[in-house]
Design a protein around this motif. Structure first.
Motif, PDB file in Angstrom:
ATOM      1  N   ALA A 118       0.855  -1.188   0.000  1.00 28.88           N
ATOM      2  CA  ALA A 118       0.000   0.000   0.000  1.00 28.88           C
ATOM      3  C   ALA A 118       0.891   1.239   0.000  1.00 28.88           C
ATOM      4  CB  ALA A 118      -0.922   0.018   1.216  1.00 28.88           C
ATOM      5  N   ASP A 119       0.358   2.300  -0.590  1.00 27.25           N
ATOM      6  CA  ASP A 119       1.061   3.590  -0.604  1.00 27.25           C
ATOM      7  C   ASP A 119       0.559   4.501   0.520  1.00 27.25           C
ATOM      8  OD1 ASP A 119       2.458   3.020  -3.112  1.00 27.25           O
ATOM      9  OD2 ASP A 119       0.471   3.223  -4.028  1.00 27.25           O
ATOM     10  N   PHE A 120      -0.649   4.243   0.977  1.00 24.86           N
ATOM     11  CA  PHE A 120      -1.261   5.073   2.014  1.00 24.86           C
ATOM     12  C   PHE A 120      -2.256   4.206   2.770  1.00 24.86           C
ATOM     13  CE2 PHE A 120      -3.904   8.225   4.046  1.00 24.86           C
ATOM     14  CZ  PHE A 120      -3.028   9.265   4.327  1.00 24.86           C
ATOM     15  N   VAL A 121      -2.397   4.475   4.073  1.00 29.87           N
ATOM     16  CA  VAL A 121      -3.333   3.720   4.900  1.00 29.87           C
ATOM     17  C   VAL A 121      -4.312   4.668   5.575  1.00 29.87           C
ATOM     18  CG1 VAL A 121      -3.591   2.272   6.958  1.00 29.87           C
ATOM     19  CG2 VAL A 121      -1.751   1.796   5.321  1.00 29.87           C
ATOM     20  N   VAL A 122      -5.583   4.339   5.479  1.00 28.75           N
ATOM     21  CA  VAL A 122      -6.642   5.019   6.230  1.00 28.75           C
ATOM     22  C   VAL A 122      -7.098   4.054   7.311  1.00 28.75           C
ATOM     23  CG1 VAL A 122      -8.982   5.946   6.166  1.00 28.75           C
ATOM     24  CG2 VAL A 122      -7.402   6.400   4.272  1.00 28.75           C
ATOM     25  N   THR A 123      -7.023   4.488   8.561  1.00 30.45           N
ATOM     26  CA  THR A 123      -7.433   3.629   9.660  1.00 30.45           C
ATOM     27  C   THR A 123      -8.100   4.487  10.732  1.00 30.45           C
ATOM     28  OG1 THR A 123      -6.700   1.892  11.193  1.00 30.45           O
ATOM     29  CG2 THR A 123      -5.188   3.761  10.854  1.00 30.45           C
ATOM     30  N   GLY A 124      -8.340   3.897  11.894  1.00 31.35           N
ATOM     31  CA  GLY A 124      -8.990   4.637  12.964  1.00 31.35           C
ATOM     32  C   GLY A 124      -9.508   3.703  14.024  1.00 31.35           C
ATOM     33  N   CYS A 125     -10.149   4.288  15.016  1.00 30.07           N
ATOM     34  CA  CYS A 125     -10.763   3.531  16.109  1.00 30.07           C
ATOM     35  C   CYS A 125     -11.789   4.468  16.738  1.00 30.07           C
ATOM     36  CB  CYS A 125      -9.714   3.055  17.108  1.00 30.07           C
ATOM     37  SG  CYS A 125      -8.596   4.344  17.714  1.00 30.07           S
ATOM     38  N   GLY A 126     -12.131   4.263  17.991  1.00 31.37           N
ATOM     39  CA  GLY A 126     -13.143   5.120  18.605  1.00 31.37           C
ATOM     40  C   GLY A 126     -12.773   6.588  18.592  1.00 31.37           C
ATOM     41  N   THR A 127     -11.559   6.909  19.060  1.00 27.64           N
ATOM     42  CA  THR A 127     -11.080   8.295  19.071  1.00 27.64           C
ATOM     43  C   THR A 127     -10.071   8.578  17.974  1.00 27.64           C
ATOM     44  OG1 THR A 127      -9.228   7.814  20.561  1.00 27.64           O
ATOM     45  CG2 THR A 127     -11.349   8.366  21.585  1.00 27.64           C
ATOM     46  N   GLY A 128      -9.528   7.529  17.377  1.00 24.61           N
ATOM     47  CA  GLY A 128      -8.448   7.670  16.398  1.00 24.61           C
ATOM     48  C   GLY A 128      -7.079   7.701  17.029  1.00 24.61           C
ATOM     49  N   MET A 129      -7.016   7.987  18.332  1.00 27.19           N
ATOM     50  CA  MET A 129      -5.710   8.177  18.973  1.00 27.19           C
ATOM     51  C   MET A 129      -4.941   6.871  19.136  1.00 27.19           C
ATOM     52  SD  MET A 129      -6.542  11.029  21.847  1.00 27.19           S
ATOM     53  CE  MET A 129      -7.369  12.564  21.424  1.00 27.19           C
ATOM     54  N   GLY A 130      -5.628   5.802  19.544  1.00 16.52           N
ATOM     55  CA  GLY A 130      -4.959   4.528  19.715  1.00 16.52           C
ATOM     56  C   GLY A 130      -4.343   4.037  18.418  1.00 16.52           C
ATOM     57  N   SER A 131      -5.103   4.116  17.342  1.00 14.06           N
ATOM     58  CA  SER A 131      -4.588   3.684  16.045  1.00 14.06           C
ATOM     59  C   SER A 131      -3.427   4.560  15.594  1.00 14.06           C
ATOM     60  CB  SER A 131      -5.705   3.719  14.990  1.00 14.06           C
ATOM     61  OG  SER A 131      -6.645   2.691  15.235  1.00 14.06           O
ATOM     62  N   MET A 132      -3.520   5.873  15.835  1.00 17.36           N
ATOM     63  CA  MET A 132      -2.427   6.768  15.467  1.00 17.36           C
ATOM     64  C   MET A 132      -1.146   6.395  16.207  1.00 17.36           C
ATOM     65  SD  MET A 132      -1.933  10.847  16.226  1.00 17.36           S
ATOM     66  CE  MET A 132      -1.764  10.470  17.969  1.00 17.36           C
ATOM     67  N   LEU A 133      -1.252   6.148  17.518  1.00 15.52           N
ATOM     68  CA  LEU A 133      -0.083   5.804  18.315  1.00 15.52           C
ATOM     69  C   LEU A 133       0.518   4.481  17.857  1.00 15.52           C
ATOM     70  CD1 LEU A 133      -1.414   6.800  21.851  1.00 15.52           C
ATOM     71  CD2 LEU A 133       0.371   7.979  20.550  1.00 15.52           C
ATOM     72  N   ALA A 134      -0.339   3.491  17.592  1.00 15.16           N
ATOM     73  CA  ALA A 134       0.147   2.184  17.154  1.00 15.16           C
ATOM     74  C   ALA A 134       0.827   2.285  15.797  1.00 15.16           C
ATOM     75  CB  ALA A 134      -1.007   1.190  17.105  1.00 15.16           C
ATOM     76  N   CYS A 135       0.262   3.068  14.905  1.00 14.14           N
ATOM     77  CA  CYS A 135       0.864   3.233  13.575  1.00 14.14           C
ATOM     78  C   CYS A 135       2.225   3.914  13.669  1.00 14.14           C
ATOM     79  CB  CYS A 135      -0.058   4.045  12.677  1.00 14.14           C
ATOM     80  SG  CYS A 135      -1.528   3.165  12.131  1.00 14.14           S
ATOM     81  N   ASN A 136       2.311   4.953  14.484  1.00 15.70           N
ATOM     82  CA  ASN A 136       3.562   5.703  14.595  1.00 15.70           C
ATOM     83  C   ASN A 136       4.654   4.938  15.337  1.00 15.70           C
ATOM     84  OD1 ASN A 136       3.029   8.072  13.126  1.00 15.70           O
ATOM     85  ND2 ASN A 136       1.778   8.861  14.787  1.00 15.70           N
ATOM     86  N   ALA A 137       4.295   3.807  15.970  1.00 14.24           N
ATOM     87  CA  ALA A 137       5.301   2.952  16.589  1.00 14.24           C
ATOM     88  C   ALA A 137       6.037   2.109  15.553  1.00 14.24           C
ATOM     89  CB  ALA A 137       4.653   2.032  17.626  1.00 14.24           C
ATOM     90  N   MET A 138       5.514   2.079  14.318  1.00 16.76           N
ATOM     91  CA  MET A 138       6.089   1.247  13.264  1.00 16.76           C
ATOM     92  C   MET A 138       7.133   2.016  12.447  1.00 16.76           C
ATOM     93  SD  MET A 138       4.599  -1.685  13.590  1.00 16.76           S
ATOM     94  CE  MET A 138       4.299  -1.473  15.359  1.00 16.76           C
ATOM     95  N   PRO A 139       8.146   1.338  11.935  1.00 15.78           N
ATOM     96  CA  PRO A 139       9.149   2.012  11.089  1.00 15.78           C
ATOM     97  C   PRO A 139       8.522   2.540   9.811  1.00 15.78           C
ATOM     98  CG  PRO A 139       9.379  -0.372  10.932  1.00 15.78           C
ATOM     99  CD  PRO A 139       8.401  -0.112  12.045  1.00 15.78           C
ATOM    100  N   GLY A 140       8.957   3.715   9.404  1.00 18.40           N
ATOM    101  CA  GLY A 140       8.534   4.269   8.125  1.00 18.40           C
ATOM    102  C   GLY A 140       7.094   4.720   8.041  1.00 18.40           C
ATOM    103  N   VAL A 141       6.384   4.735   9.163  1.00 18.96           N
ATOM    104  CA  VAL A 141       4.976   5.148   9.166  1.00 18.96           C
ATOM    105  C   VAL A 141       4.863   6.515   9.823  1.00 18.96           C
ATOM    106  CG1 VAL A 141       2.623   4.617   9.891  1.00 18.96           C
ATOM    107  CG2 VAL A 141       4.191   2.760   9.269  1.00 18.96           C
ATOM    108  N   PHE A 142       4.190   7.426   9.137  1.00 18.90           N
ATOM    109  CA  PHE A 142       3.959   8.777   9.647  1.00 18.90           C
ATOM    110  C   PHE A 142       2.457   9.029   9.574  1.00 18.90           C
ATOM    111  CE2 PHE A 142       8.207   8.486   7.979  1.00 18.90           C
ATOM    112  CZ  PHE A 142       8.972   9.001   9.018  1.00 18.90           C
ATOM    113  N   CYS A 143       1.810   8.837  10.719  1.00 16.73           N
ATOM    114  CA  CYS A 143       0.345   8.831  10.781  1.00 16.73           C
ATOM    115  C   CYS A 143      -0.153  10.057  11.534  1.00 16.73           C
ATOM    116  CB  CYS A 143      -0.131   7.552  11.469  1.00 16.73           C
ATOM    117  SG  CYS A 143      -1.928   7.395  11.593  1.00 16.73           S
TER     118      CYS A 143
END
Length: 210
Positions: A65-90
């Protein structure tokens, strides 16, 4: 552009609304959407927001994938989990202004949205406007325009910093809880979408072995 959609288990009932809002905006622009789930609350693979991060990192680092759209109840948990990964800027995107500024200033490769908090009447219209504001313009042009060069420099500094603080994605997949990884990549359409699009043979081979 290959855009992946990932929805966390607590918001799976809204899958059709979110998917419909995304495709209605980006497909006329020429982008392809791959919905990795969850599709319904009854899906076999129940994705938590930490799994969203693993799946996002896997898709982006493999080139599936070139881009990922994700989320959760507030969006914050998914943002934090994504930014824990290498090369991901969420970025956390709540409204169209967030989407526009994240695109123009940060030029990230993933966005996390709140699919419960503030998700009320006409929520699908806000989603459409967010997607439109992000994808309708070339990312990284800067806002205000006169600061574009400084912003680009800072993006490169951040990218270098992330390389220094993160393992590569294959190492992450090997070191992470294997049950967590296995569930994250066990969605009904994962194999159908991922393996034909992946450009990293080592990541693909490792996931097949799981």
């Amino acid at each position: 552009m290959k855009i992946a959609l990932i929805i966390e288990n607590s918001q799976a009932a809204k899958s059709d609304i979110i998917h419909g809002a995304l495709t209605s905006v980006v497909e006329p622009m020429g982008h392809d959407v791959f919905h990795y789930g969850m599709h319904t609350p009854e899906d076999r693979a129940h994705l938590t927001y930490p799994m969203n991060g693993i799946l996002t990192g896997t898709l982006l680092n493999s080139g599936a994938a070139d881009f990922v759209v994700t989320g959760c109840g507030t969006g914050m948990g998914s943002m934090l989990a994504c930014n824990a990964m290498p090369g991901v800027f969420c970025g956390l995107v709540i409204d169209p202004t967030d989407a526009f500024l994240f695109s123009q200033i940060n030029a990230g490769n993933a966005m996390a949205l709140p699919f419960a908090k503030g998700f009320g009447w006409a929520a699908e219209l806000n989603l459409q406007d967010c997607f439109r504001k992000f994808f309708e313009n070339e990312p990284g042009l800067g806002y205000p325009k006169e600061r574009a060069e400084v912003m680009a420099k800072n993006r490169n500094v951040l990218a270098d910093l992330k390389k220094a603080t993160c393992h590569d994605m294959l190492t992450v997949l090997k070191n992470a809880d294997q049950d967590l990884v296995r569930t994250a990549v066990s969605g009904e359409r994962f194999a159908e979408y991922f393996y034909p699009n992946s450009q990293d043979d080592e990541i693909s081979a490792y996931l097949k072995a799981l």
